[in-house]
Scaffold this active site. Structure first.
Site, short mmCIF file in Angstrom:
data_model
loop_
_atom_site.label_atom_id
_atom_site.label_comp_id
_atom_site.label_asym_id
_atom_site.label_seq_id
_atom_site.Cartn_x
_atom_site.Cartn_y
_atom_site.Cartn_z
N THR A 22 0.82 -1.22 0.00
CA THR A 22 0.00 0.00 0.00
C THR A 22 0.85 1.26 0.00
O THR A 22 1.97 1.26 0.54
CB THR A 22 -0.90 0.00 1.25
N TYR A 49 -1.38 0.16 10.13
CA TYR A 49 -1.70 -0.53 8.88
C TYR A 49 -0.49 -0.46 7.94
O TYR A 49 0.02 -1.50 7.48
CB TYR A 49 -2.95 0.11 8.25
#
Ligand code: UDP
Length: 328
Positions: A118, A142
């Site tokens: 990501t 995350y």
């Protein structure tokens, strides 16, 4: 014989679109998913193995039964807000789950892995062109957990000959243009589906998280990619590995940034409906702007995004939204 690809998280939003792209490219997508956030109805393009990444025996059995030529690893927790509140949950699910998977793959002799990483691994680097060489400085658990998995893959590459294509996605949006699968999270936290809920009265309003960011209109900027284009990139990633081209990182973005207000404005045009809005506080963990500055996926993989423009992304999502999503 049809070549199988083990798709962890194949019952989720991006995984299900990748399964369709794999099926269309002649592979057998075998979904490995615990259905904690995924949907049985989303598994339409190959078999489902209902299992958990913490269940090593279930992983070993899936590798033994299907003998996949590669793994696509989507299964993960992916919400910035939740990661800020409960980092342990993210480290456990994402890092330990991936470690189990990678060890099972290595033991089964399946050494080609396409991994969903990501742009959240970059953190807040406003003004910096984000490409594969940009230093990663994640600002939430995350992004940190995804960066740790990238490191893990590199270590298993050095020690066991594992080869990984790592895709750092920017913001994924839209739905299958043929309407077979689409985005359906419960609870929903993403901008576009929440906006569509507000448009058709399923929610009272969309809350805009922060209007005082240092951007031209004060709202955060993101680079949105159509989920079907992203799925195509994953098939190219598998073929890249099976062709023996080795480990490589690719950013998947369009290079164009849209502010939250611009996305809202576009949706008014596409749906011809008004968006009820509330202006709220910034959401903890959000970076100001995340826009890809990389052409590598196009030049090296031959990736050609076809529907990654705001009109198609919102239009496809709107059509899917009106179907009511998955039932089970
Ligand atoms: N956002 C918003 N209201 C919402 C959900 C999201 O203003 O109800 C904003 C969010 O702050 C971010 C952008 O929309 O700037 C995209 O957020 P999303 O959660 O869709 O994806 P993320 O960037 O977190 O992966």
């Amino acid at each position: 014989m049809t070549r199988a690809v083990l798709v962890t998280g194949g019952a989720g939003y991006i995984g299900a679109h990748a399964c369709k792209a794999l099926r269309n490219a002649g592979f057998l997508p075998v979904t490995f998913d615990n259905l904690s956030t995924g949907w049985r109805d989303a598994v339409r393009f190959g078999p489902l193995v209902q299992g958990d990444l913490f269940d090593r025996a279930a992983l070993d059995a899936a590798f033994a039964e299907y003998r996949p030529v590669a793994v696509m690893h989507f299964a993960a927790l992916s919400l910035v807000g939740e990661a800020m509140r409960d980092p342990g949950k993210y480290w456990r699910a994402n890092v330990l789950g991936s470690l189990n998977l990678i060890e099972a793959a290595v033991e089964a002799g399946c050494l080609d892995v396409v991994f969903s990483s990501t742009c959240a691994t970059y953190g807040d680097q406003d003004g910096v062109v984000l490409d594969e060489d940009t230093p990663q400085r994640p600002i939430n658990s995350y992004g940190k957990s995804k960066r740790a998995i990238e490191d893990m893959l590199a270590d298993f590459g050095a020690s066991h000959g594992l080869r990984a294509v790592i895709f750092r996605y920017f913001n994924v949006a839209g739905a299958d243009p043929e309407g077979e699968v689409g985005e359906f999270h419960q609870p929903e936290t993403h901008l576009i589906p929440l906006m569509l809920d507000a448009i058709d009265g399923k929610r009272p309003a969309l809350t805009v998280f922060g209007t005082d960011y240092p951007t031209p209109d004060g709202t955060c900027i993101r680079d949105y990619v159509h989920v079907s284009d992203l799925a195509d990139a994953h098939v190219l990633g598998v073929n890249w590995l099976l062709d023996g081209q080795g480990s490589r990182v690719f950013c998947l973005g369009t290079g164009s940034g849209f502010s939250v207000r611009e996305v809202i404005e576009q949706s008014r045009h596409v749906t011809n409906r008004d968006v009820p809005l509330v202006y709220g506080e910034r959401r903890a963990g959000d970076a100001v702007a995340l826009v890809s500055g990389s052409a590598r996926a196009r030049t090296e993989l031959g990736w050609q995004p076809k529907r990654s423009n705001m009109r198609d992304m919102i239009g496809d999502a709107w059509r899917w939204h009106q179907t009511g999503g998955f039932k089970s």
